[in-house]
Write a protein that holds these residues in place. Structure first.
Motif, mmCIF file in Angstrom:
data_model
loop_
_atom_site.group_PDB
_atom_site.id
_atom_site.type_symbol
_atom_site.label_atom_id
_atom_site.label_comp_id
_atom_site.label_asym_id
_atom_site.label_seq_id
_atom_site.Cartn_x
_atom_site.Cartn_y
_atom_site.Cartn_z
ATOM 1 N N ALA A 1 -25.695 10.411 -22.512
ATOM 2 C CA ALA A 1 -26.160 9.027 -22.492
ATOM 3 C C ALA A 1 -27.374 8.838 -23.386
ATOM 4 C CB ALA A 1 -26.490 8.610 -21.060
ATOM 5 N N GLN A 2 -28.286 9.807 -23.380
ATOM 6 C CA GLN A 2 -29.506 9.702 -24.173
ATOM 7 C C GLN A 2 -29.258 9.881 -25.660
ATOM 8 O OE1 GLN A 2 -32.019 12.645 -22.371
ATOM 9 N NE2 GLN A 2 -32.233 11.505 -20.459
ATOM 10 N N GLN A 3 -28.083 10.432 -26.018
ATOM 11 C CA GLN A 3 -27.773 10.636 -27.431
ATOM 12 C C GLN A 3 -26.700 9.666 -27.930
ATOM 13 O OE1 GLN A 3 -27.915 14.111 -29.494
ATOM 14 N NE2 GLN A 3 -29.482 15.073 -28.270
ATOM 15 N N THR A 4 -26.449 8.624 -27.155
ATOM 16 C CA THR A 4 -25.507 7.577 -27.560
ATOM 17 C C THR A 4 -26.295 6.314 -27.879
ATOM 18 O OG1 THR A 4 -23.779 8.499 -26.143
ATOM 19 C CG2 THR A 4 -23.504 6.204 -26.859
ATOM 20 N N PHE A 5 -26.036 5.723 -29.033
ATOM 21 C CA PHE A 5 -26.806 4.549 -29.439
ATOM 22 C C PHE A 5 -26.585 3.412 -28.446
ATOM 23 C CE2 PHE A 5 -27.882 0.745 -31.829
ATOM 24 C CZ PHE A 5 -29.082 1.133 -32.404
ATOM 25 N N GLY A 6 -27.683 2.950 -27.855
ATOM 26 C CA GLY A 6 -27.593 1.912 -26.837
ATOM 27 C C GLY A 6 -28.842 1.926 -25.983
ATOM 28 N N ALA A 7 -28.748 1.332 -24.793
ATOM 29 C CA ALA A 7 -29.924 1.141 -23.955
ATOM 30 C C ALA A 7 -30.562 2.450 -23.505
ATOM 31 C CB ALA A 7 -29.547 0.298 -22.733
ATOM 32 N N ASN A 8 -29.773 3.483 -23.327
ATOM 33 C CA ASN A 8 -30.294 4.757 -22.814
ATOM 34 C C ASN A 8 -30.721 5.730 -23.912
ATOM 35 O OD1 ASN A 8 -29.887 4.154 -20.026
ATOM 36 N ND2 ASN A 8 -27.701 4.520 -20.292
ATOM 37 N N LEU A 9 -30.619 5.318 -25.163
ATOM 38 C CA LEU A 9 -30.951 6.218 -26.274
ATOM 39 C C LEU A 9 -32.386 6.719 -26.168
ATOM 40 C CD1 LEU A 9 -29.936 7.375 -29.054
ATOM 41 C CD2 LEU A 9 -31.148 5.452 -30.098
ATOM 42 N N ASP A 10 -32.558 8.043 -26.229
ATOM 43 C CA ASP A 10 -33.878 8.675 -26.209
ATOM 44 C C ASP A 10 -34.321 8.898 -27.657
ATOM 45 O OD1 ASP A 10 -36.162 10.159 -25.886
ATOM 46 O OD2 ASP A 10 -35.197 11.858 -24.897
ATOM 47 N N VAL A 11 -35.149 7.985 -28.154
ATOM 48 C CA VAL A 11 -35.596 8.088 -29.548
ATOM 49 C C VAL A 11 -36.433 9.345 -29.757
ATOM 50 C CG1 VAL A 11 -36.933 6.954 -31.364
ATOM 51 C CG2 VAL A 11 -35.493 5.585 -29.847
ATOM 52 N N GLY A 12 -37.160 9.758 -28.723
ATOM 53 C CA GLY A 12 -37.974 10.961 -28.844
ATOM 54 C C GLY A 12 -37.154 12.214 -29.095
ATOM 55 N N ALA A 13 -35.896 12.190 -28.670
ATOM 56 C CA ALA A 13 -35.031 13.345 -28.904
ATOM 57 C C ALA A 13 -34.775 13.561 -30.388
ATOM 58 C CB ALA A 13 -33.706 13.171 -28.162
#
Length: 264
Positions: free
Chosen positions: A111-123
């Motif tokens: 989820a954090q690596q899928t472009f959208g609301a949950n994207l973790d830019v820090g990753a």
């Protein structure tokens, strides 16, 4: 005085001195096993060792405290080799990561690596630090230790860094970092050509390690991943086949079933 047969999978002399980063598990650990078994002198670099790595009995030793994200970690590895006057035949830049912060499940990382609301830019920066900057940092630190001419630098990349192969999206930070390290590898190949050091980018395949907490992934996803042993056999074949004529290439180890070029 090349020490490999032309495109062969066996050494034409008794041993090569091989440095591998990220060795305490997964691909790095299996490469240590396979290269040690065929007689190479392996220097296994990692932040912390593991019982599995210690059991391999690498001839060059286990070098701990090697964090590829720090200059001090790379200096630890450089000094270890310099103290033993090691001339490195092959440097394998294997250490890498998805970029996720520690403690996340497979589903959370997806989820954090899928472009959208949950994207973790820090990753993005974390992935770049280990997968791109780490490779360059290690290679720079050890450049004077790599045999020239005749040495090789292998970078464990991924087909997920291919623009031409990306038809499914997802894993944005990881994909972008692997695309960037591909460019770094090609540039290094150009810059090191005069010294006679070959640089190769290698896709090991989708392997059954615990990279990114893969063991927590749904069974429907895990079925696409193959055993690590044939995957690493293909990586070894790709390293053996790397020459100055093929420097800068992006190769799929193809699980030991014949090397294939990867699309950029």
């Amino acid at each position: 005085d090349g020490f490999f047969d032309d495109g062969a999978t066996t050494l034409t002399r008794t041993m090569a001195h091989v440095v591998i980063t990220g060795c305490n598990s997964g691909i790095g650990l299996e490469l240590c096993r396979q290269l040690t078994a065929r007689g190479d002198v392996v220097y296994a670099a990692c932040r912390n060792s593991s019982p599995e790595l210690e059991a391999v009995g690498v001839k060059g030793g286990v070098v701990t405290g090697v964090d590829v994200c720090t200059d001090a970690g790379c200096e630890t590895l450089r000094a270890y080799l310099a103290d033993r006057t090691v001339r490195v035949d092959v440097l394998v830049n294997n250490a890498g990561g998805l970029g996720a912060a520690p403690g996340h499940t497979w589903d959370e990382q997806v989820a954090q690596q899928t472009f959208g609301a949950n994207l973790d830019v820090g990753a993005m920066s974390r992935a770049f630090e280990v997968n791109v900057v780490g490779v360059v940092r290690v290679s720079k630190a050890l450049e004077s230790s790599v045999k020239a001419p005749g040495g090789k630098i292998a970078i464990i990349s991924s087909l997920m860094g291919s623009c031409g192969d990306n038809g499914s999206g997802g894993f944005l930070q990881y994909r972008v970092s692997k695309a960037a390290v591909n460019m770094a590898g090609v540039t290094m190949a150009c810059d090191l050509k005069e010294k006679g050091i070959a640089v190769g980018l290698i896709h090991p395949g989708m392997l059954q390690t615990n990279f990114g907490n893969l063991r927590e992934a749904p069974k429907s996803k895990q079925k696409y991943f193959r055993p690590v042993e044939p995957g690493c056999a293909g990586v070894v074949q790709a390293i053996d086949a790397l020459t100055m004529e093929t420097t800068g290439s992006f190769i799929h180890g193809n699980y030991g079933n014949g090397l294939k070029p990867c699309p950029w």
